[in-house]
Scaffold this motif. Sequence first.
Motif, mmCIF file in Angstrom:
data_model
loop_
_atom_site.group_PDB
_atom_site.id
_atom_site.type_symbol
_atom_site.label_atom_id
_atom_site.label_comp_id
_atom_site.label_asym_id
_atom_site.label_seq_id
_atom_site.Cartn_x
_atom_site.Cartn_y
_atom_site.Cartn_z
ATOM 1 N N GLY A 199 47.042 34.912 42.126
ATOM 2 C CA GLY A 199 47.389 33.683 43.173
ATOM 3 C C GLY A 199 46.298 34.025 43.326
ATOM 4 O O GLY A 199 46.024 32.691 44.386
ATOM 5 N N MET A 200 45.526 34.385 43.874
ATOM 6 C CA MET A 200 44.295 34.202 44.417
ATOM 7 C C MET A 200 43.028 33.367 44.001
ATOM 8 O O MET A 200 43.243 32.916 42.664
ATOM 9 N N THR A 201 42.215 33.880 44.480
ATOM 10 C CA THR A 201 40.805 32.296 43.956
ATOM 11 C C THR A 201 40.065 33.255 44.139
ATOM 12 O O THR A 201 39.691 35.034 43.952
ATOM 13 N N GLY A 202 38.690 32.303 43.136
ATOM 14 C CA GLY A 202 38.253 32.932 42.726
ATOM 15 C C GLY A 202 36.900 33.879 44.228
ATOM 16 O O GLY A 202 36.061 35.252 43.703
ATOM 17 N N ALA A 203 36.945 32.849 44.776
ATOM 18 C CA ALA A 203 36.401 33.052 46.143
ATOM 19 C C ALA A 203 36.691 34.217 47.009
ATOM 20 O O ALA A 203 35.838 36.126 47.701
ATOM 21 N N ASP A 204 37.924 35.110 46.918
ATOM 22 C CA ASP A 204 38.404 36.102 47.235
ATOM 23 C C ASP A 204 38.435 37.364 46.476
ATOM 24 O O ASP A 204 37.844 38.253 46.925
ATOM 25 N N ALA A 205 38.543 37.158 44.387
ATOM 26 C CA ALA A 205 38.108 37.951 44.605
ATOM 27 C C ALA A 205 36.256 38.459 44.466
ATOM 28 O O ALA A 205 36.236 39.654 44.781
ATOM 29 N N GLU A 206 35.831 37.505 44.519
ATOM 30 C CA GLU A 206 34.101 37.996 45.566
ATOM 31 C C GLU A 206 34.184 39.117 46.168
ATOM 32 O O GLU A 206 33.476 39.606 47.015
ATOM 33 N N ALA A 207 35.299 37.874 47.278
ATOM 34 C CA ALA A 207 35.332 39.220 48.738
ATOM 35 C C ALA A 207 35.713 40.571 48.630
ATOM 36 O O ALA A 207 35.084 41.625 49.499
ATOM 37 N N PHE A 208 36.533 40.515 47.744
ATOM 38 C CA PHE A 208 37.167 42.691 47.300
ATOM 39 C C PHE A 208 36.063 42.965 46.792
ATOM 40 O O PHE A 208 35.661 43.804 46.826
ATOM 41 N N LEU A 228 37.995 51.096 40.646
ATOM 42 C CA LEU A 228 38.637 50.935 40.680
ATOM 43 C C LEU A 228 39.872 50.731 41.927
ATOM 44 O O LEU A 228 40.225 49.683 42.102
ATOM 45 N N ASP A 229 39.740 51.994 41.949
ATOM 46 C CA ASP A 229 40.890 52.554 43.811
ATOM 47 C C ASP A 229 40.699 51.352 44.350
ATOM 48 O O ASP A 229 41.232 50.714 45.563
ATOM 49 N N ASP A 230 39.363 51.628 44.749
ATOM 50 C CA ASP A 230 38.638 51.068 46.223
ATOM 51 C C ASP A 230 38.902 49.179 46.108
ATOM 52 O O ASP A 230 39.773 48.499 47.055
ATOM 53 N N LEU A 231 38.979 48.389 44.609
ATOM 54 C CA LEU A 231 38.814 47.021 44.241
ATOM 55 C C LEU A 231 40.499 47.098 45.278
ATOM 56 O O LEU A 231 41.369 46.031 45.172
ATOM 57 N N LEU A 232 41.519 47.876 44.003
ATOM 58 C CA LEU A 232 42.799 47.640 44.366
ATOM 59 C C LEU A 232 42.931 48.018 46.018
ATOM 60 O O LEU A 232 44.273 46.802 46.396
ATOM 61 N N VAL A 233 42.537 48.942 46.433
ATOM 62 C CA VAL A 233 43.014 48.869 47.965
ATOM 63 C C VAL A 233 42.694 47.544 48.710
ATOM 64 O O VAL A 233 43.311 46.936 49.348
ATOM 65 N N GLU A 234 41.647 46.859 48.402
ATOM 66 C CA GLU A 234 40.776 46.018 49.111
ATOM 67 C C GLU A 234 41.800 44.276 48.418
ATOM 68 O O GLU A 234 42.205 43.588 49.304
ATOM 69 N N ILE A 235 42.386 45.403 47.275
ATOM 70 C CA ILE A 235 43.193 43.161 46.968
ATOM 71 C C ILE A 235 44.919 43.753 47.421
ATOM 72 O O ILE A 235 45.180 42.295 47.765
#
Length: 723
Positions: A489-498, A515-522
């Motif tokens: 449900g999020m956008t490409g801009a959100d992915a870049e920010a994460f 991967l945990d770093d990324l999942l924490v941000e998401i």
Amino acid sequence: MLAVSSMPSAISSIDQEGAFSDQLSRAFLQQLAQEERRRFKAGHRANSHDFDAEPMLDEADAVEQIVVQDEINRPESAHVPVPADLAAVAVMLARAIEAEPGLVRRLRREAPVVALATHLIDLVEPVRVVAEKCLFRPNTKVIDLANGRARELSRRHAALFVCDGISRDARPEKGNEIIGAALHVRVPIVGIAPDPKRQLPRDLMRSAEHRIGLPSLDQTGLALVVEAVVGSRPLRQIDRDLLRMIDIADLPVAFRRATSPDACIEALERIVTAKADFLAEGPALEELDGYGPAKTWGLAVASDLQAYRAGCLTWAQIDHRGLLLSGPPGVGKTSFARALAKSARVPLVTTSVAEWNAADYLSGTLQAIRKVFAQAQAQAPCILFIDELDGISDRAQIRGEHVQYWTQIVNLFLELLAGVDERPGVVVVAATNHPGKIDPAVKRAGRLDREIAIGKPDTTALAQIFRHHLGREILPDASTLPLALAARGMTGADAEAFVRRAKGTARRNGRAVTLDDLLVEIRQGRRPLPAAVRHRVAIHEAGHAVVSRTLGHGTLMDLSLHDDGGQALLEFTDDGAVTLTVLEAGLASLLAGRIAEEIEFGAASIGAGFGPDSDLALATGIARDIELKWGLGHFGNISLDAAASEAIMVTGLLPAVVERLRRASERARSILMEHRPALQAVGRLLEEAGYVTRAEMDRVLAPGKTRAETEQVVPVARDEEVQ
């Protein structure tokens, strides 16, 4: 190109090859060089745009006296540099006049009226300077009629009417009395403006015998400019893609410290490359995901523009000339424009309605709009990207004291958009978050006649977007699918920010990104589904898949689990040809998730009834519309437009809806009991992987598969598929 002497014996327009002879260009440059030499001799200096002298330092300054004496004693043969911007304008102006047979003679012997389009406001002042010094007979006094000095005119004068297009008087209704007086005296009159038709006096345009425009610099023209600045022609040429992007202001900056002709070209390449979006780092459109029909449109445009540049297509043959991109913030509308320019290998001219409105007064806003279209035309073929288009109001919705203000802005924008044949090579892409606020005339045929909505990326596209931002160096062997599922449900801009924030976290901790770093941000504190809930949700979504596939209802695209639940993505046609049979299959498919829970766990959860878009809400709405709206139920051929709260009061409706949903539930139960191994296999596959593709479901639910084969289905590796 014909070779010419430095001092032309005659002025010709165009040589037999069809190229400019440049005799007049060299004559103009020589005239400017003589002006520079006279200023040196007089011990004065001037800036690059003004020939009015400024006094040197006090005569008591002994060092200054040495410098002045050195300038006076400079040999006649020494090269005197011409300011680069004036040299460029001199070449362009000379070529514009050369293209009009006999015009240079008429300007010096007769009284022609000429309208000159500079296209860009930045060129107005240097054109004025060159025109004063080069166009008319020696010792002719040049008067600017725009300052209201027509009474001073005599046959010994020449007249300019210079308009930069910014002032309130820059319109056809102003200055006609002055033009009338000048026409009576019979002197040469040259009107100079970015857009003469809209900015010069009406009577000047009516009497103009010659209407000319400044051409762009080509390789030979640029070589002449370099020669005028440093004294000799370069041996190398600038890249032709960069040549089209040169602005007048680039030349003095590039040539300021250059010591040789080739050094001038090298410096100019560096400066122009820095602003060339299509040469900069970043993905081409082919590399981007999640754009759907917009990507298809863009790739067609890129192919056509490349063919247009190569001369294989005419502008009239190109059918994709304008696009309105809509979608929520963050879906990548601006990134689309950059990637499109890169794929087409053409310049990207960017602007926004907010930028236009930042100008002072209405005249400044109108000039900003004209300027960006002129800039795009000068760099064609190119992409003109206009952001925040909804900032230009729909004329039908404008009210109050701002009606006249906004109407003029909208009308000018529509006029420039409609002039598609006047701007060959310019593809306009506009972006908006609110397409409903756009004036319908903007979307008319011949303007932005194609509208494409960019939605939020699906799971597969989001996984690919994460991989793009991570690159191939970070977690190269890890699947990005868990990231996409968590970021549903999020956008490409959100992915870049994460990704950016996760990189920052890892950098500050002195380690590689995980991967945990990324999942924490998401997740931002959200927790994944507990194991028991995950198992139930997987069975629920598998129920939808099995029943819809068995009944042939729609096309099942994928199944996914995320932090808030699950989703079965189903595509189907919803039009006037839908029958009761199709609707009943849809009801059974919607209720199948809840029934699957009852079969596997002995009881259903309340998850199927959460919110207005839940399974139960959608099924109830369809059952109600069968009875009241579509004329397919117990009440026969009738259509009642009643709200949900009112419909429940219709006598006999509630029992009819309940019975219809009961039959759909039993139908789903019968199918799921018959295909229970498939239900369990799909549920297990979804629970373990979190995502099941259409191809994987086809393998599990293939007709003729034995019970043993179905029960042995295991998740298929998909890392490469989504990276």
